[in-house]
Design a protein around this motif. Sequence first.
Motif, PDB file in Angstrom:
ATOM      1  N   VAL A 213       0.846  -1.205   0.000  1.00 56.96           N
ATOM      2  CA  VAL A 213       0.000   0.000   0.000  1.00 56.96           C
ATOM      3  C   VAL A 213       0.882   1.256   0.000  1.00 56.96           C
ATOM      4  N   ASP A 214       2.125   1.077  -0.499  1.00 55.62           N
ATOM      5  CA  ASP A 214       3.069   2.196  -0.589  1.00 55.62           C
ATOM      6  C   ASP A 214       3.313   2.833   0.776  1.00 55.62           C
ATOM      7  N   HIS A 215       3.243   2.008   1.819  1.00 55.27           N
ATOM      8  CA  HIS A 215       3.516   2.432   3.203  1.00 55.27           C
ATOM      9  C   HIS A 215       2.568   3.530   3.691  1.00 55.27           C
ATOM     10  N   LYS A 216       1.368   3.557   3.137  1.00 53.54           N
ATOM     11  CA  LYS A 216       0.350   4.531   3.541  1.00 53.54           C
ATOM     12  C   LYS A 216      -1.001   3.831   3.660  1.00 53.54           C
ATOM     13  N   THR A 217      -1.755   4.179   4.695  1.00 47.59           N
ATOM     14  CA  THR A 217      -3.078   3.589   4.885  1.00 47.59           C
ATOM     15  C   THR A 217      -4.035   4.037   3.778  1.00 47.59           C
TER      16      THR A 217
END
Length: 200
Positions: free
Chosen positions: A126-130
Amino acid sequence: MTNNEPCRCPWLDTSKADYVKYHDEEWGVPVYDDQKLFEYLTLESAQAGLSWYTILKRRDGYRKAFANFDVDKVAQFDNTKYEELLLNKDIIRNKLKIKAAINNAQRFIEIQQEFGSFSHYMWGFVDHKTIVNEIKNAEDYPATSPESDAFCKDLKKRGFKFIGSTICYAHMQACGMINDHSLSCYKRSQIISEFDQQKA
């Protein structure tokens, strides 16, 4: 729900205090601790075909049976331990699920060795994002997503068992990769606010 209680997600049975506690304190809150992530992944896999509440009620039993989800210990479980788990009434006594938990612990460690942590590997999907969804009603909840499809595909390629995109999506919801608290739920904005503060 009384007038003094906050509005919560439509899927939650508020008559079950332990379910409410899980919703309020854990579900959707971002997790980066590998031991907790192994616990979530193991429990989600055990849930397959069952309700989450069925697993939640057995959580303490799973913690005792699986060495408090110490992945290094679970990875070393031998056939004697497997046979012991099959007789444990405090967990779901499904042969394939128990074997999968032991196998997945071994594969989990391989990912840790490759990426430094399972958390870093997992959050990469998730590309290190919520991901924050806009859920209005119970029918709006998806069962899978492109991200859970990719996560599942890669886990299977790495040898994980009893893993599907629906299980992966539920895991991503639980550990905060996806914020699926409904628009009316008080936790949705609370988690977003906490995340923004962490970034600041």
